[in-house]
Design a protein around this motif. Structure first.
Motif, PDB file in Angstrom:
ATOM      1  N   LEU A  55       0.626  -1.157   0.100  1.00 32.75           N
ATOM      2  CA  LEU A  55       0.125  -0.018  -0.015  1.00 32.75           C
ATOM      3  C   LEU A  55       1.011   1.316  -0.019  1.00 32.75           C
ATOM      4  O   LEU A  55       0.529   2.298  -0.904  1.00 32.75           O
ATOM      5  CB  LEU A  55      -1.115   0.032   1.183  1.00 32.75           C
ATOM      6  CG  LEU A  55      -1.839   1.459   1.406  1.00 32.75           C
ATOM      7  CD1 LEU A  55      -2.825   1.504   0.166  1.00 32.75           C
ATOM      8  CD2 LEU A  55      -2.565   1.084   2.801  1.00 32.75           C
ATOM      9  N   LEU A  56       2.135   1.390   0.815  1.00 34.00           N
ATOM     10  CA  LEU A  56       2.711   2.425   0.700  1.00 34.00           C
ATOM     11  C   LEU A  56       3.538   2.657  -0.459  1.00 34.00           C
ATOM     12  O   LEU A  56       3.432   3.781  -1.001  1.00 34.00           O
ATOM     13  CB  LEU A  56       3.837   2.143   1.933  1.00 34.00           C
ATOM     14  CG  LEU A  56       3.310   2.181   3.358  1.00 34.00           C
ATOM     15  CD1 LEU A  56       4.268   1.836   4.510  1.00 34.00           C
ATOM     16  CD2 LEU A  56       2.892   3.618   3.855  1.00 34.00           C
ATOM     17  N   HIS A  57       3.962   1.499  -1.020  1.00 28.93           N
ATOM     18  CA  HIS A  57       4.684   1.665  -2.308  1.00 28.93           C
ATOM     19  C   HIS A  57       3.722   2.390  -3.208  1.00 28.93           C
ATOM     20  O   HIS A  57       4.065   3.234  -4.449  1.00 28.93           O
ATOM     21  CB  HIS A  57       5.336   0.259  -2.700  1.00 28.93           C
ATOM     22  CG  HIS A  57       6.527   0.064  -2.142  1.00 28.93           C
ATOM     23  ND1 HIS A  57       7.469   0.789  -2.260  1.00 28.93           N
ATOM     24  CD2 HIS A  57       6.840  -0.835  -1.489  1.00 28.93           C
ATOM     25  CE1 HIS A  57       8.689   0.257  -1.725  1.00 28.93           C
ATOM     26  NE2 HIS A  57       8.481  -0.579  -1.299  1.00 28.93           N
ATOM     27  N   CYS A  80       6.464  -1.562  -9.370  1.00 29.87           N
ATOM     28  CA  CYS A  80       6.976  -2.957  -9.284  1.00 29.87           C
ATOM     29  C   CYS A  80       7.045  -3.324  -7.935  1.00 29.87           C
ATOM     30  O   CYS A  80       6.895  -4.707  -7.433  1.00 29.87           O
ATOM     31  CB  CYS A  80       8.105  -3.121  -9.852  1.00 29.87           C
ATOM     32  SG  CYS A  80       8.071  -2.744 -11.690  1.00 29.87           S
ATOM     33  N   ALA A  81       7.542  -2.367  -6.956  1.00 27.77           N
ATOM     34  CA  ALA A  81       7.475  -3.019  -5.413  1.00 27.77           C
ATOM     35  C   ALA A  81       6.162  -3.194  -4.982  1.00 27.77           C
ATOM     36  O   ALA A  81       6.003  -4.247  -4.060  1.00 27.77           O
ATOM     37  CB  ALA A  81       8.579  -1.616  -4.758  1.00 27.77           C
ATOM     38  N   ALA A  82       5.173  -2.529  -5.165  1.00 31.98           N
ATOM     39  CA  ALA A  82       3.957  -2.688  -4.579  1.00 31.98           C
ATOM     40  C   ALA A  82       3.293  -3.924  -4.893  1.00 31.98           C
ATOM     41  O   ALA A  82       2.976  -4.777  -4.299  1.00 31.98           O
ATOM     42  CB  ALA A  82       3.015  -1.439  -5.099  1.00 31.98           C
ATOM     43  N   GLU A  83       3.726  -4.611  -6.315  1.00 31.26           N
ATOM     44  CA  GLU A  83       3.112  -5.765  -7.043  1.00 31.26           C
ATOM     45  C   GLU A  83       3.937  -6.703  -6.141  1.00 31.26           C
ATOM     46  O   GLU A  83       3.491  -7.967  -5.839  1.00 31.26           O
ATOM     47  CB  GLU A  83       3.261  -5.697  -8.316  1.00 31.26           C
ATOM     48  CG  GLU A  83       2.826  -6.796  -8.914  1.00 31.26           C
ATOM     49  CD  GLU A  83       2.803  -6.916 -10.449  1.00 31.26           C
ATOM     50  OE1 GLU A  83       2.387  -7.870 -11.300  1.00 31.26           O
ATOM     51  OE2 GLU A  83       3.520  -6.080 -11.301  1.00 31.26           O
ATOM     52  N   HIS A  84       5.165  -6.702  -6.003  1.00 37.85           N
ATOM     53  CA  HIS A  84       5.854  -7.787  -5.275  1.00 37.85           C
ATOM     54  C   HIS A  84       5.431  -7.882  -3.781  1.00 37.85           C
ATOM     55  O   HIS A  84       5.317  -9.020  -3.608  1.00 37.85           O
ATOM     56  CB  HIS A  84       7.433  -7.398  -5.377  1.00 37.85           C
ATOM     57  CG  HIS A  84       8.295  -8.497  -4.916  1.00 37.85           C
ATOM     58  ND1 HIS A  84       8.933  -9.299  -5.372  1.00 37.85           N
ATOM     59  CD2 HIS A  84       8.871  -7.893  -3.493  1.00 37.85           C
ATOM     60  CE1 HIS A  84       9.542 -10.086  -4.337  1.00 37.85           C
ATOM     61  NE2 HIS A  84       9.447  -9.184  -3.432  1.00 37.85           N
TER      62      HIS A  84
END
Length: 213
Positions: A55-57, A80-84
């Motif tokens: 959520l933060l990403h 990409c970080a949020a999806e990961h």
């Protein structure tokens, strides 16, 4: 501040990160993206749970893309970080972000891409996210529809834009969601040059609380 003090006393770093991200969300809503990004960067140093970090990403990506000088590469890295992180999330999510889902990821990624000028993939993601959203989240659905309207406008697809905006506005008023209504009201100036379209005329009347004749 009281909530932050209490979460600090409890050692609940994920919840304190969530509270900081809510402050960042308010800053972004006021177009203070420098403050929003500083707050989100700080929150990410504290958050540990994958759902919280996702959520933060995602909020960071939105702010980076919506800045007056969009940071394209940083925004896409944040997406990409949020999806990961969302892919690493199990069922034991913190209560304050238990709603975080593939629908939210799709729509906020779509809005990020829209702000970056990538309108066609943005449209696909916004539509996908709206379809994935459960019926119990009408407030979020209204916001998603407002985003869809903005995307259609970016493509100069006036009729679909007006229909999406009208649906969002009607839903917002029915469930008393002023933020969603505000999103639609912000779009109305862009619709005015197309007032000769029946769907746009209906939207503008609805937005002004005047019934079409």
């Amino acid at each position: 501040m009281a909530a932050l003090h209490n979460t600090h006393a409890l050692g609940d770093t994920d919840r304190s990160a969530g509270l900081i991200s809510d402050l960042a969300y308010q800053a972004a809503w006021r177009n203070d993206h420098t403050l929003a990004q500083d707050l989100l960067g700080h929150a990410l140093t504290r958050a540990r749970h994958p759902a919280a970090r996702s959520l933060l990403h995602l909020r960071l990506a939105r702010s980076l893309a919506a800045s007056p000088a969009p940071a394209r590469r940083a925004a896409l890295r944040a997406v990409c970080a949020a999806e990961h992180d969302l892919n690493r999330t199990g069922a034991d999510r913190p209560a304050w972000c238990s709603w975080m889902s593939e629908a939210d990821l799709a729509v906020d990624t779509g809005q990020t891409l829209l702000d970056l000028g990538d309108t066609r993939p943005a449209r696909q993601l916004l539509t996908q996210g709206e379809h994935l959203l459960p019926a119990t989240r009408d407030k979020t659905r209204g916001i998603f529809l407002a985003y869809q309207a903005a995307n259609h406008l970016a493509h100069h697809d006036i009729e679909p834009a007006a229909h999406a905006a009208t649906a969002a506005l009607g839903l917002a008023r029915r469930i008393h969601a002023p933020r969603c209504e505000q999103l639609v009201q912000r779009l109305t100036p862009a619709f005015r040059p197309y007032a000769h379209h029946h769907a746009v005329e209906r939207l503008l009347h609805l937005a002004g609380d005047v019934r079409p004749t």
